[in-house]
Design a protein around this motif. Sequence first.
Motif, PDB file in Angstrom:
ATOM      1  N   LEU A  47       3.619  22.399  59.258  1.00 56.46           N
ATOM      2  CA  LEU A  47       5.095  21.958  60.320  1.00 56.46           C
ATOM      3  C   LEU A  47       5.810  20.778  59.744  1.00 56.46           C
ATOM      4  O   LEU A  47       6.621  20.481  60.696  1.00 56.46           O
ATOM      5  CB  LEU A  47       4.805  22.246  61.929  1.00 56.46           C
ATOM      6  CG  LEU A  47       3.840  23.091  62.238  1.00 56.46           C
ATOM      7  CD1 LEU A  47       3.365  22.768  63.538  1.00 56.46           C
ATOM      8  CD2 LEU A  47       4.639  24.622  62.211  1.00 56.46           C
ATOM      9  N   ASP A  48       5.807  20.596  58.642  1.00 51.85           N
ATOM     10  CA  ASP A  48       6.470  19.344  58.081  1.00 51.85           C
ATOM     11  C   ASP A  48       7.876  19.798  57.622  1.00 51.85           C
ATOM     12  O   ASP A  48       8.353  20.999  57.549  1.00 51.85           O
ATOM     13  CB  ASP A  48       5.754  18.528  56.896  1.00 51.85           C
ATOM     14  CG  ASP A  48       5.566  19.164  55.663  1.00 51.85           C
ATOM     15  OD1 ASP A  48       6.097  20.285  55.588  1.00 51.85           O
ATOM     16  OD2 ASP A  48       4.778  18.586  55.251  1.00 51.85           O
ATOM     17  N   GLU A  49       8.640  18.786  56.958  1.00 54.53           N
ATOM     18  CA  GLU A  49       9.993  19.221  56.746  1.00 54.53           C
ATOM     19  C   GLU A  49      10.186  20.015  55.440  1.00 54.53           C
ATOM     20  O   GLU A  49      11.184  20.620  54.932  1.00 54.53           O
ATOM     21  CB  GLU A  49      11.045  17.882  56.583  1.00 54.53           C
ATOM     22  CG  GLU A  49      10.335  16.808  55.650  1.00 54.53           C
ATOM     23  CD  GLU A  49      11.072  15.579  55.451  1.00 54.53           C
ATOM     24  OE1 GLU A  49      12.305  15.597  54.825  1.00 54.53           O
ATOM     25  OE2 GLU A  49      10.915  14.656  56.171  1.00 54.53           O
ATOM     26  N   TYR A 100       8.297  26.016  54.061  1.00 49.92           N
ATOM     27  CA  TYR A 100       8.934  26.959  54.612  1.00 49.92           C
ATOM     28  C   TYR A 100       8.121  28.221  54.657  1.00 49.92           C
ATOM     29  O   TYR A 100       7.114  28.451  53.541  1.00 49.92           O
ATOM     30  CB  TYR A 100      10.077  27.253  53.709  1.00 49.92           C
ATOM     31  CG  TYR A 100      11.138  26.256  54.165  1.00 49.92           C
ATOM     32  CD1 TYR A 100      12.347  26.572  54.955  1.00 49.92           C
ATOM     33  CD2 TYR A 100      11.359  25.079  53.189  1.00 49.92           C
ATOM     34  CE1 TYR A 100      13.401  25.598  55.082  1.00 49.92           C
ATOM     35  CE2 TYR A 100      12.504  24.002  53.686  1.00 49.92           C
ATOM     36  CZ  TYR A 100      13.327  24.536  54.454  1.00 49.92           C
ATOM     37  OH  TYR A 100      14.320  23.579  54.594  1.00 49.92           O
ATOM     38  N   TYR A 139      13.392  16.600  68.463  1.00 44.58           N
ATOM     39  CA  TYR A 139      12.650  17.563  67.663  1.00 44.58           C
ATOM     40  C   TYR A 139      11.307  16.998  67.362  1.00 44.58           C
ATOM     41  O   TYR A 139      11.136  15.822  67.114  1.00 44.58           O
ATOM     42  CB  TYR A 139      13.482  17.593  66.284  1.00 44.58           C
ATOM     43  CG  TYR A 139      14.804  18.031  66.504  1.00 44.58           C
ATOM     44  CD1 TYR A 139      15.053  19.328  66.548  1.00 44.58           C
ATOM     45  CD2 TYR A 139      15.790  17.200  66.512  1.00 44.58           C
ATOM     46  CE1 TYR A 139      16.621  19.665  66.723  1.00 44.58           C
ATOM     47  CE2 TYR A 139      17.156  17.389  66.563  1.00 44.58           C
ATOM     48  CZ  TYR A 139      17.577  18.737  66.762  1.00 44.58           C
ATOM     49  OH  TYR A 139      19.041  18.891  66.825  1.00 44.58           O
ATOM     50  N   GLN A 152       7.991  17.428  64.948  1.00 45.79           N
ATOM     51  CA  GLN A 152       7.368  18.113  63.853  1.00 45.79           C
ATOM     52  C   GLN A 152       6.249  17.421  63.372  1.00 45.79           C
ATOM     53  O   GLN A 152       6.114  16.317  63.492  1.00 45.79           O
ATOM     54  CB  GLN A 152       8.469  18.374  62.715  1.00 45.79           C
ATOM     55  CG  GLN A 152       9.173  17.048  62.095  1.00 45.79           C
ATOM     56  CD  GLN A 152      10.439  17.453  61.305  1.00 45.79           C
ATOM     57  OE1 GLN A 152      11.317  18.220  61.653  1.00 45.79           O
ATOM     58  NE2 GLN A 152      10.422  16.811  60.171  1.00 45.79           N
ATOM     59  N   THR A 212      18.596  24.440  61.378  1.00 46.23           N
ATOM     60  CA  THR A 212      18.276  25.260  62.037  1.00 46.23           C
ATOM     61  C   THR A 212      18.206  26.764  61.473  1.00 46.23           C
ATOM     62  O   THR A 212      19.245  27.327  60.958  1.00 46.23           O
ATOM     63  CB  THR A 212      19.163  25.216  63.286  1.00 46.23           C
ATOM     64  OG1 THR A 212      18.728  23.938  63.902  1.00 46.23           O
ATOM     65  CG2 THR A 212      18.538  26.212  64.413  1.00 46.23           C
ATOM     66  N   THR A 215      14.754  27.934  65.127  1.00 38.94           N
ATOM     67  CA  THR A 215      13.561  26.878  64.857  1.00 38.94           C
ATOM     68  C   THR A 215      14.352  25.890  64.244  1.00 38.94           C
ATOM     69  O   THR A 215      15.021  26.132  62.918  1.00 38.94           O
ATOM     70  CB  THR A 215      12.515  27.448  63.967  1.00 38.94           C
ATOM     71  OG1 THR A 215      11.945  28.377  64.843  1.00 38.94           O
ATOM     72  CG2 THR A 215      11.505  26.489  63.705  1.00 38.94           C
ATOM     73  N   SER A 216      14.234  24.635  64.258  1.00 38.20           N
ATOM     74  CA  SER A 216      14.807  23.368  63.768  1.00 38.20           C
ATOM     75  C   SER A 216      13.670  22.419  63.091  1.00 38.20           C
ATOM     76  O   SER A 216      12.628  22.345  63.684  1.00 38.20           O
ATOM     77  CB  SER A 216      15.849  22.511  64.666  1.00 38.20           C
ATOM     78  OG  SER A 216      16.791  23.315  65.171  1.00 38.20           O
ATOM     79  N   ARG A 217      14.340  21.819  61.891  1.00 37.77           N
ATOM     80  CA  ARG A 217      13.596  20.791  61.481  1.00 37.77           C
ATOM     81  C   ARG A 217      14.486  19.536  61.254  1.00 37.77           C
ATOM     82  O   ARG A 217      15.589  19.718  60.528  1.00 37.77           O
ATOM     83  CB  ARG A 217      12.662  21.248  60.232  1.00 37.77           C
ATOM     84  CG  ARG A 217      13.682  21.889  59.047  1.00 37.77           C
ATOM     85  CD  ARG A 217      12.822  22.116  57.807  1.00 37.77           C
ATOM     86  NE  ARG A 217      12.352  23.507  57.996  1.00 37.77           N
ATOM     87  CZ  ARG A 217      11.324  24.303  57.819  1.00 37.77           C
ATOM     88  NH1 ARG A 217      10.330  23.290  57.069  1.00 37.77           N
ATOM     89  NH2 ARG A 217      10.817  25.044  58.093  1.00 37.77           N
ATOM     90  N   VAL A 272      15.493  16.504  58.397  1.00 38.38           N
ATOM     91  CA  VAL A 272      15.159  16.146  56.999  1.00 38.38           C
ATOM     92  C   VAL A 272      15.870  15.090  56.618  1.00 38.38           C
ATOM     93  O   VAL A 272      17.141  15.052  57.259  1.00 38.38           O
ATOM     94  CB  VAL A 272      15.771  17.421  56.203  1.00 38.38           C
ATOM     95  CG1 VAL A 272      15.568  17.132  54.943  1.00 38.38           C
ATOM     96  CG2 VAL A 272      14.979  18.896  56.495  1.00 38.38           C
TER      97      VAL A 272
END
Length: 155
Positions: free
Chosen positions: A24-26, A29, A124, A126, A144, A148-150, A152
């Motif tokens: 679940l890191d940046e 994918y 957020y 993560q 986003t 779901t957002s991350r 970076v």
Amino acid sequence: MRQSLSTVFLMTTILIVGGCASDLDEDTYSRSEARAVQTIRTGTIESLRPVNIEGTKTPIGSGAGAIAGGVAGSSVGGGRGSAVAAIAGALIGGVAGAAAEEGITRAKGVEITVREDDGNTRAYVQELGPQHVFRVGQRVQIHTLRGTSRVVAVP
């Protein structure tokens, strides 16, 4: 023979449960996220807080544990005692398998509070990648996709 069968089931359980872990890191994918359009917002980190991200809780861990426990239990005694031991082993194995899956897939994360350029402040959560460190005051992008957002780091 039954002892080696129990060992095989236990090792299979560990491999299956370990394979359920998701990043679940940046930088990670899913296949469905690849090549999909994302909305990008920018902002500045206002605060950081370490958090724990609980592990997955799927039927895989408990099912694999129940199978391994049942096989191990069936090797105890003979006849009716073996059947009772198999049932007890399956129950105990199911609980242990579920706990093992949750523990193996648990992760350390960070809650990142960002003051976005539009004036909104959002938080957020993560998982932190091994080479990524965020700091207060750092400029970031928020990617986003489908809700779901991350966060970076801005290059």
